[in-house]
Enzyme design. Structure first.
Site, PDB file in Angstrom:
ATOM      1  N   HIS A 165     -35.506 -12.530 -83.004  1.00 22.32           N
ATOM      2  CA  HIS A 165     -36.022 -12.433 -84.371  1.00 22.32           C
ATOM      3  C   HIS A 165     -35.777 -13.746 -85.135  1.00 22.32           C
ATOM      4  O   HIS A 165     -34.673 -14.281 -85.100  1.00 22.32           O
ATOM      5  CB  HIS A 165     -35.320 -11.271 -85.090  1.00 22.32           C
ATOM      6  CG  HIS A 165     -35.717 -11.119 -86.524  1.00 22.32           C
ATOM      7  ND1 HIS A 165     -34.820 -10.876 -87.535  1.00 22.32           N
ATOM      8  CD2 HIS A 165     -36.940 -11.194 -87.108  1.00 22.32           C
ATOM      9  CE1 HIS A 165     -35.460 -10.797 -88.686  1.00 22.32           C
ATOM     10  NE2 HIS A 165     -36.748 -10.983 -88.461  1.00 22.32           N
TER      11      HIS A 165
HETATM   12 CA    CA Z   1     -39.556 -14.158 -82.570  1.00 24.09          CA
END
Ligand code: CA
Ligand code: ZLV
Ligand code: ZN
Length: 396
Positions: A184
């Site tokens: 992320h």
């Molecule tokens: Ca990513």
């Protein structure tokens, strides 16, 4: 001076500094700056450097680094030395400030120089876009998306992406940030949490208890307060192990086309972390170089000024394949490269490429057998549905 233009008329620049790869995180650390050497060697062996402008990236200055980071943090980065003590033989002194010195973000020789070079490359790329000297600017040494304003995180110390986007915002009204690293893009998301001039979109493996950094759920779309202009401007695409080229490409195009339609960005920053490839030491997706590259192709097709940065990628030969192929897409050398299935004989370090030295190995060549795909089509539909609903609140 007309400059070098690819057949489709894009000016592409390549920002690279061979000094970066001389830095080492430590024997057992997965981040190997040496993958940049391998990438550059492959790019050159295919002759792609003739179809773009090549710049030796400079180091970002103190003032440039503090355009995002606090001076406390940058001062500390500039002065800490690696301090292996007899009780700390592996150099993993974990009780230091700013999350430095642990096993993810070790202190190593030349750390400040490494950070400044990564930042300088991405910032140079941004400046070329701002002055319209480049349509696409490539900085494979950048992409360090976890670094926070005052903290190192997940192998990242300086957030070159945030620094580059801040530069783009001087000239461009809205910037779309896209992140295909398997992790992320939390640092970039957080940095632009409260503005509606940057939309962040991250595709990543999401398994909060077992996979770093544990953030980036589908429902996390920025500040919850409607009074905050940043609300709805963080898009997260959480995925499971084993996603295939076909699914990823489909999802990527569905999500990004909707974001572009509603947000109408004036520039794109694409983080191409190569740990989302099959066979990565940390990532467990089934993406081939072609699937990963299709994201670059799609973004290029949007015809907006674009910065391409690197990121993760822990099986160096696969990183080099993907980033060389993506350099080929940017410079329109894609068909030449795909036609030359064999990696050229004069490629430096050619022996590192294995699998009969092909540029585009199959999943069987990489893994023997594909990993089990834990992404159902139903879930992917739900993701598109959710993203579409979020985007109802977004306008240019
Ligand atoms: Ca990513
Ligand atoms: O690719 O690490 O899981 C951009 C990027 O996105 C963790 N870190 C943290 C949370 C608790 N720890 C464990 C500490 C791990 C210590 C050293 C490794 C050493 C050998 C092999 C793998 C790892 C490792 N570390 C795997 N995953 C982690 C993550 C950080 C991932 C950063 C991804 C960076 C460049
Ligand atoms: Zn990653």
């Amino acid at each position: 001076e007309l400059g070098i233009t690819t057949p489709k008329g894009y000016d592409v620049s390549f920002h690279y500094n061979p000094e970066m790869e001389r830095h080492h995180f430590g024997q057992t650390h997965p981040m190997k700056p040496w993958r940049l050497t391998l990438t550059k060697g492959l790019v050159t062996a295919y002759g792609m450097h003739y179809t773009m402008k090549n710049y030796t990236a400079r180091a970002a200055t103190y003032d440039e680094l503090t355009s995002f980071h606090t001076s406390d943090y940058v001062d500390f980065l500039a002065t800490v030395a690696p301090q292996p003590t007899p009780l700390d033989l592996d150099g993993t002194n974990s009780d230091l400030k700013f999350n430095l010195g642990g096993s993810d973000c070790p202190l190593f020789e030349g750390l400040y120089n490494y950070c400044s070079l990564s930042g300088g490359a991405s910032l140079d790329a941004a400046r070329k876009l701002c002055t319209k000297q480049s349509d696409i600017a490539i900085a494979w040494g950048g992409g360090l998306h976890h670094a926070k304003r005052s903290e190192a995180s997940g192998f990242c110390y300086v957030n070159d992406i945030v620094i580059a986007i801040l530069q783009l915002l001087r000239v461009h009204k809205r910037v779309l940030y896209i992140d295909i690293d398997v992790h992320h893009g939390d640092g970039v998301e957080e940095a632009f949490f409260s503005t509606d001039r940057v939309m962040t979109v991250s595709f990543h493996k999401y398994d909060p208890m077992n996979f770093f950094p544990g953030t980036g759920a589908l429902e996390d779309n920025g500040p919850k307060s409607e009074h905050n202009p940043g609300a709805h401007h963080a898009i997260n695409v959480p995925l499971n192990d084993g996603i295939t080229d076909e699914q990823y490409k489909w999802l990527f195009e569905n999500v990004i086309s909707r974001c572009v339609e509603k947000f109408k960005p004036e520039a794109i920053v694409l983080q191409c972390g190569a740990d989302s490839l099959a066979g990565d030491r940390l990532g467990k997706f089934n993406l081939l170089v072609q699937g990963h590259g299709s994201c670059v192709e799609y973004c290029k097709g949007l015809g907006l000024p674009m910065i391409i940065v690197g990121g993760g990628g822990y099986t160096p030969k696969n990183v080099a394949r993907a980033w060389a192929y993506e350099t080929a897409i940017a410079t329109n050398n894609q068909s030449n490269v795909a036609a030359t299935a064999e990696i050229p004989l004069h490629t430096p370090y050619r022996k590192n490429f294995e699998y009969d030295s092909v540029l585009l190995p199959s999943i069987e060549q990489i893994l023997g057998d594909a990993r089990q795909n834990r992404n159902t089509q139903k879930r992917l539909q739900e993701i598109i549905q959710h993203v579409t609903e979020q985007l109802r609140f977004v306008s240019a």
